[in-house]
Design a protein around this motif. Structure first.
Motif, PDB file in Angstrom:
ATOM      1  N   VAL A 192       0.821  -1.218   0.000  1.00 30.92           N
ATOM      2  CA  VAL A 192       0.000   0.000   0.000  1.00 30.92           C
ATOM      3  C   VAL A 192       0.853   1.267   0.000  1.00 30.92           C
ATOM      4  N   PRO A 193       1.896   1.382   0.858  1.00 33.51           N
ATOM      5  CA  PRO A 193       2.730   2.588   0.797  1.00 33.51           C
ATOM      6  C   PRO A 193       3.380   2.815  -0.563  1.00 33.51           C
ATOM      7  N   LEU A 194       3.812   1.739  -1.229  1.00 32.64           N
ATOM      8  CA  LEU A 194       4.437   1.911  -2.544  1.00 32.64           C
ATOM      9  C   LEU A 194       3.421   2.335  -3.596  1.00 32.64           C
ATOM     10  N   VAL A 195       2.210   1.787  -3.506  1.00 29.60           N
ATOM     11  CA  VAL A 195       1.156   2.217  -4.430  1.00 29.60           C
ATOM     12  C   VAL A 195       0.850   3.696  -4.213  1.00 29.60           C
ATOM     13  N   CYS A 196       0.752   4.113  -2.950  1.00 28.40           N
ATOM     14  CA  CYS A 196       0.521   5.532  -2.643  1.00 28.40           C
ATOM     15  C   CYS A 196       1.674   6.402  -3.127  1.00 28.40           C
ATOM     16  N   PHE A 197       2.894   5.903  -2.994  1.00 23.68           N
ATOM     17  CA  PHE A 197       4.068   6.678  -3.417  1.00 23.68           C
ATOM     18  C   PHE A 197       4.011   6.983  -4.912  1.00 23.68           C
ATOM     19  N   TYR A 198       3.643   5.988  -5.716  1.00 20.74           N
ATOM     20  CA  TYR A 198       3.637   6.166  -7.166  1.00 20.74           C
ATOM     21  C   TYR A 198       2.358   6.816  -7.694  1.00 20.74           C
ATOM     22  N   ASN A 254       5.738   7.406   2.785  1.00 23.11           N
ATOM     23  CA  ASN A 254       5.450   6.166   2.058  1.00 23.11           C
ATOM     24  C   ASN A 254       6.682   5.273   1.957  1.00 23.11           C
ATOM     25  N   LEU A 255       7.822   5.879   1.636  1.00 24.44           N
ATOM     26  CA  LEU A 255       9.053   5.101   1.448  1.00 24.44           C
ATOM     27  C   LEU A 255       9.632   4.599   2.767  1.00 24.44           C
ATOM     28  N   ALA A 256       9.205   5.192   3.889  1.00 21.13           N
ATOM     29  CA  ALA A 256       9.746   4.782   5.186  1.00 21.13           C
ATOM     30  C   ALA A 256       9.492   3.304   5.455  1.00 21.13           C
ATOM     31  N   VAL A 257       8.335   2.796   5.010  1.00 21.04           N
ATOM     32  CA  VAL A 257       7.984   1.403   5.295  1.00 21.04           C
ATOM     33  C   VAL A 257       8.930   0.425   4.587  1.00 21.04           C
ATOM     34  N   PRO A 258       9.030   0.446   3.243  1.00 20.21           N
ATOM     35  CA  PRO A 258       9.940  -0.522   2.608  1.00 20.21           C
ATOM     36  C   PRO A 258      11.407  -0.305   2.964  1.00 20.21           C
ATOM     37  N   VAL A 259      11.821   0.959   3.144  1.00 21.94           N
ATOM     38  CA  VAL A 259      13.230   1.235   3.448  1.00 21.94           C
ATOM     39  C   VAL A 259      13.599   0.717   4.839  1.00 21.94           C
ATOM     40  N   LEU A 260      12.783   1.028   5.841  1.00 21.74           N
ATOM     41  CA  LEU A 260      13.092   0.601   7.203  1.00 21.74           C
ATOM     42  C   LEU A 260      12.947  -0.914   7.378  1.00 21.74           C
ATOM     43  N   LEU A 261      11.908  -1.484   6.777  1.00 20.97           N
ATOM     44  CA  LEU A 261      11.744  -2.938   6.871  1.00 20.97           C
ATOM     45  C   LEU A 261      12.865  -3.659   6.131  1.00 20.97           C
ATOM     46  N   GLY A 290      13.189   1.295  17.230  1.00 22.89           N
ATOM     47  CA  GLY A 290      13.637   2.490  16.515  1.00 22.89           C
ATOM     48  C   GLY A 290      12.924   2.662  15.195  1.00 22.89           C
ATOM     49  N   ALA A 291      12.835   1.568  14.426  1.00 28.52           N
ATOM     50  CA  ALA A 291      12.144   1.633  13.137  1.00 28.52           C
ATOM     51  C   ALA A 291      10.656   1.904  13.333  1.00 28.52           C
ATOM     52  N   SER A 292      10.066   1.262  14.348  1.00 26.11           N
ATOM     53  CA  SER A 292       8.649   1.486  14.633  1.00 26.11           C
ATOM     54  C   SER A 292       8.381   2.934  15.002  1.00 26.11           C
ATOM     55  N   ALA A 293       9.232   3.494  15.870  1.00 27.28           N
ATOM     56  CA  ALA A 293       9.059   4.889  16.283  1.00 27.28           C
ATOM     57  C   ALA A 293       9.195   5.838  15.105  1.00 27.28           C
ATOM     58  N   ALA A 294      10.158   5.567  14.214  1.00 30.78           N
ATOM     59  CA  ALA A 294      10.347   6.421  13.046  1.00 30.78           C
ATOM     60  C   ALA A 294       9.104   6.419  12.161  1.00 30.78           C
ATOM     61  N   MET A 295       8.494   5.256  11.959  1.00 29.97           N
ATOM     62  CA  MET A 295       7.286   5.164  11.133  1.00 29.97           C
ATOM     63  C   MET A 295       6.119   5.905  11.781  1.00 29.97           C
ATOM     64  N   ILE A 296       5.911   5.639  13.058  1.00 25.78           N
ATOM     65  CA  ILE A 296       4.751   6.229  13.740  1.00 25.78           C
ATOM     66  C   ILE A 296       4.892   7.743  13.847  1.00 25.78           C
ATOM     67  N   VAL A 297       6.080   8.229  14.216  1.00 23.76           N
ATOM     68  CA  VAL A 297       6.281   9.673  14.364  1.00 23.76           C
ATOM     69  C   VAL A 297       6.114  10.382  13.027  1.00 23.76           C
ATOM     70  N   SER A 298       6.693   9.827  11.952  1.00 21.52           N
ATOM     71  CA  SER A 298       6.563  10.458  10.636  1.00 21.52           C
ATOM     72  C   SER A 298       5.116  10.457  10.167  1.00 21.52           C
ATOM     73  N   THR A 314       1.473   3.650   7.046  1.00 25.60           N
ATOM     74  CA  THR A 314       2.787   3.696   7.676  1.00 25.60           C
ATOM     75  C   THR A 314       2.666   3.561   9.187  1.00 25.60           C
ATOM     76  N   ALA A 315       1.676   4.230   9.787  1.00 27.12           N
ATOM     77  CA  ALA A 315       1.453   4.097  11.225  1.00 27.12           C
ATOM     78  C   ALA A 315       1.090   2.660  11.586  1.00 27.12           C
ATOM     79  N   PHE A 316       0.259   2.019  10.767  1.00 23.07           N
ATOM     80  CA  PHE A 316      -0.110   0.626  11.010  1.00 23.07           C
ATOM     81  C   PHE A 316       1.116  -0.279  10.945  1.00 23.07           C
ATOM     82  N   SER A 317       1.972  -0.050   9.962  1.00 22.07           N
ATOM     83  CA  SER A 317       3.196  -0.848   9.839  1.00 22.07           C
ATOM     84  C   SER A 317       4.084  -0.652  11.060  1.00 22.07           C
ATOM     85  N   GLY A 318       4.139   0.579  11.568  1.00 22.51           N
ATOM     86  CA  GLY A 318       4.924   0.839  12.767  1.00 22.51           C
ATOM     87  C   GLY A 318       4.400   0.085  13.973  1.00 22.51           C
TER      88      GLY A 318
END
Length: 273
Positions: free
Chosen positions: A55-61, A81-88, A118-126, A253-257
């Motif tokens: 979903v984040p990649l679809v939203c990104f494009y 949007n890119l935070a999810v695939p990059v951090l994971l 750390g990755a979870s916090a970055a996703m949720i905060v962003s 992104t928040a859900f992924s976090g």
């Protein structure tokens, strides 16, 4: 020596990993009679990464590249949007490297907890920041359009100039259906520094959103035809689009976090990691 009974988290995850291994054996991905291995976990995590990134990649494009979204929110939705695939992806790459260092189990558990949190916090905060920004822009456009030296005030000011120019043009030419861009002297009107870009955006908003005016309701269209457009104020249409875009970009992104938070907490309590 009495063997210490594993905790509930470890028992639950052992059962889960055993069932996953059995599924892999059934699918022919593992040999029958073998034991579950670290590769099972990596396959699971890569699958989770792929599912959460769709979903984040679809939203990104699509959504995040929309000209109106970029105009009002900049590139922030794209980064969220890119935070999810990059951090994971970074987590997936770091875990084999961590095991390669041969640390103690306790060190691995602490490191996994830090990395995942750390990755979870970055996703949720962003995501929360994007939600706040998009809601602020949306409210400003819908409820406070043209106030306080904002971008909407500039657009409303330029729209008023165009509207007055169009009224004068229509009266002098005697053609009520004449669009403002076809009026004599329109090109000369754009020689004021910065006006050409602003007018181009006003035209883009009117044509793509099928709206008229900017802050004012029931204004007449300047660049297009159709009385139906007069009831749709461009600021309101833009506010709704920006608000929806911010939510659609931020919530996955928040859900992924949150998912990452649960997974990281579970792995940190797993005694066989």
């Amino acid at each position: 020596m009495t063997r210490v009974k594993p905790g509930k988290v470890t028992q639950l995850l052992d059962f889960f990993f055993d069932e996953v291994h059995s599924l892999f054996v059934h699918l022919g991905l593992r040999k029958h009679g073998g034991t579950n291995s670290a590769s099972d976990f990596y396959v699971l995590f890569l699958t989770l990464t792929a599912l959460l990134s769709v979903v984040p990649l679809v939203c990104f494009y699509t959504l995040s590249q929309d000209p109106h979204v970029v105009h009002w929110l900049g590139t922030e939705p794209q980064y969220v949007n890119l935070a999810v695939p990059v951090l994971l992806g970074s987590l997936a790459a770091s875990m084999p490297f961590l095991k390669h260092l041969h640390p103690s189990r306790e060190t691995v558990r602490v490191a996994v907890l830090i990395l995942f949190l750390g990755a979870s916090a970055a996703m949720i905060v962003s995501a929360v920041h994007l939600l706040h920004s998009s809601r602020a822009v949306s409210n400003q456009l819908v409820f406070h359009c043209g106030q306080g030296g904002s971008m909407s005030a500039l657009l409303e000011s330029e729209w008023r100039v165009l509207d007055q120019f169009h009224r004068t043009c229509v009266e002098s030419v005697g053609n009520q259906s004449l669009h403002v861009q076809n009026c004599p002297g329109f090109v000369g009107l754009l020689t004021v520094p910065g006006r050409a870009e602003t007018v181009a955006y006003l035209q883009s908003a009117e044509e793509s959103l099928r709206c008229a005016g900017f802050c004012h309701f029931w204004a007449s269209p300047l660049f297009t035809s159709g009385q139906a457009l007069a009831g749709k104020r461009c600021a309101s249409e833009l506010g709704a689009e920006v608000g929806h875009a911010g939510a659609l970009a931020a919530l996955p992104t928040a859900f992924s976090g949150l998912v990452l938070l649960v997974v990281g907490a579970g792995l940190a309590g797993y005694e066989n990691l």
